[in-house]
Scaffold this active site. Structure first.
Site, short mmCIF file in Angstrom:
data_model
loop_
_atom_site.label_atom_id
_atom_site.label_comp_id
_atom_site.label_asym_id
_atom_site.label_seq_id
_atom_site.Cartn_x
_atom_site.Cartn_y
_atom_site.Cartn_z
N ILE A 18 0.82 -1.22 0.00
CA ILE A 18 0.00 0.00 0.00
C ILE A 18 0.85 1.27 0.00
CG2 ILE A 18 -0.30 0.29 2.50
CD1 ILE A 18 -3.34 0.75 1.89
N GLY A 39 4.40 -3.75 11.08
CA GLY A 39 3.39 -4.00 10.04
C GLY A 39 3.29 -2.86 9.04
N VAL A 40 2.07 -2.64 8.59
CA VAL A 40 1.86 -1.63 7.56
C VAL A 40 2.14 -0.23 8.11
CG1 VAL A 40 -0.65 -1.41 7.93
CG2 VAL A 40 0.30 -1.03 5.68
N ASP A 41 1.88 -0.03 9.39
CA ASP A 41 2.15 1.26 10.05
C ASP A 41 3.64 1.59 9.94
OD1 ASP A 41 1.66 3.50 11.58
OD2 ASP A 41 1.31 2.43 13.46
N THR A 125 -5.68 -7.37 10.76
CA THR A 125 -5.45 -8.79 10.41
C THR A 125 -4.00 -9.26 10.59
OG1 THR A 125 -5.04 -8.26 8.09
CG2 THR A 125 -7.32 -8.78 8.72
N1 AR6 Z 1 0.89 -3.03 2.32
C1 AR6 Z 1 -0.32 -3.60 2.47
N2 AR6 Z 1 -0.63 -4.41 3.52
C2 AR6 Z 1 0.35 -4.65 4.43
C3 AR6 Z 1 1.63 -4.08 4.33
C4 AR6 Z 1 1.89 -3.23 3.22
N3 AR6 Z 1 3.08 -2.62 3.05
N4 AR6 Z 1 2.37 -4.52 5.40
C5 AR6 Z 1 1.58 -5.33 6.11
N5 AR6 Z 1 0.36 -5.42 5.52
P1 AR6 Z 1 -0.72 -4.94 10.68
P2 AR6 Z 1 -2.92 -4.56 12.62
C6 AR6 Z 1 -0.82 -6.17 5.94
O1 AR6 Z 1 -0.02 -5.86 11.62
O2 AR6 Z 1 -3.16 -6.01 12.67
C7 AR6 Z 1 1.25 -1.89 14.21
O3 AR6 Z 1 2.34 -2.05 15.07
C8 AR6 Z 1 -0.60 -7.34 6.87
O4 AR6 Z 1 -0.21 -8.51 6.14
O5 AR6 Z 1 0.08 -3.93 9.96
O6 AR6 Z 1 -4.09 -3.63 12.48
C9 AR6 Z 1 0.37 -0.71 14.61
O7 AR6 Z 1 1.12 0.34 15.12
C10 AR6 Z 1 -1.99 -7.49 7.49
O8 AR6 Z 1 -2.84 -8.27 6.64
O9 AR6 Z 1 -1.89 -4.10 11.46
C11 AR6 Z 1 -0.51 -1.33 15.66
O10 AR6 Z 1 0.13 -1.36 16.91
C12 AR6 Z 1 -2.54 -6.04 7.50
O11 AR6 Z 1 -1.65 -5.30 6.67
C13 AR6 Z 1 -0.72 -2.74 15.16
O12 AR6 Z 1 0.42 -3.03 14.33
C14 AR6 Z 1 -2.60 -5.41 8.87
O13 AR6 Z 1 -1.51 -5.86 9.66
C15 AR6 Z 1 -1.96 -2.85 14.30
O14 AR6 Z 1 -2.15 -4.19 13.94
#
Ligand code: AR6
Length: 179
Positions: A18, A39-41, A125
């Protein structure tokens, strides 16, 4: 799959990163302290640069679960980042409500900023442990219902990080638009 059309808005599913999207906004999966993380953040802050965190700290004192805030996109192609806070999965019926709220609040910000296109990720997720199939159903339903109510959006792109996530969102979207 072929895009779905809800009124004037197209819904696309893509597998990808993303942070590379060039829609008007991208939706981040943040935490309620807006403190950054993995993660994505982590990927969005790394790609967008420190400007995004500076703006978050200046303008907002955190963000409750089920809500969202907006900043500029820093060095990203997207002009804005919407930081949505989904629930940590607990197994309670509240999880789905809070997850739907996070999507709805994100799309409301798109409309209040007159945005035409937005990319959204699969909130909750990853680190927050929401099972992908269930999260996909909630996400797709929340977005489709929101768009049916009318908005400025012409494109919503679900950007899924892997083929498993894509498959979950594809079957959720097929089921949703069959009604
Ligand atoms: N592009 C698209 N999707 C992604 C990317 C990317 N570059 N990277 C990961 N994903 P997560 P949450 C997907 O863990 O569960 C953070 O520390 C990943 O495969 O990013 O809402 C925040 O600060 C998954 O399907 O977010 C919070 O503390 C989805 O994005 C916590 O994680 C969400 O995974 C939030 O956890």
């Amino acid at each position: 799959m072929a895009p779905a059309q809800i009124g004037r808005c197209r819904i696309e599913l893509v597998e990808g990163d993303i942070t590379l999207e060039a829609t008007d906004a991208i939706v981040n999966a943040a935490n309620s302290r807006l403190a950054g993380g993995g993660g994505v953040d982590g990927a969005i802050h790394a790609a967008g640069g420190p400007e995004i965190m500076r703006e978050l700290a200046e303008k907002y004192d955190g963000c409750p679960t089920g809500s969202a805030v907006i900043t500029g996109g820093g060095r990203l192609k997207a002009e804005f980042v919407i930081h949505a806070v989904g629930p940590r999965y607990s197994g309670s019926p509240k999880d789905a409500e809070l997850l739907a709220d996070a999507y709805r609040e994100s799309l409301k910000l798109c409309t209040s900023h007159a945005l035409r296109s937005v990319s959204v990720c699969a909130i909750s997720t990853g680190i927050y442990g929401y099972p992908m199939d269930a999260a996909a159903r909630v996400a797709v339903r929340a977005v489709v219902e929101f768009l049916r109510g009318g908005s400025t959006l012409e494109l919503v792109r679900f950007v899924l990080f892997d083929s498993r996530a894509y498959a979950s969102f594809e079957s959720a979207l097929r089921a949703e638009i069959a009604f």
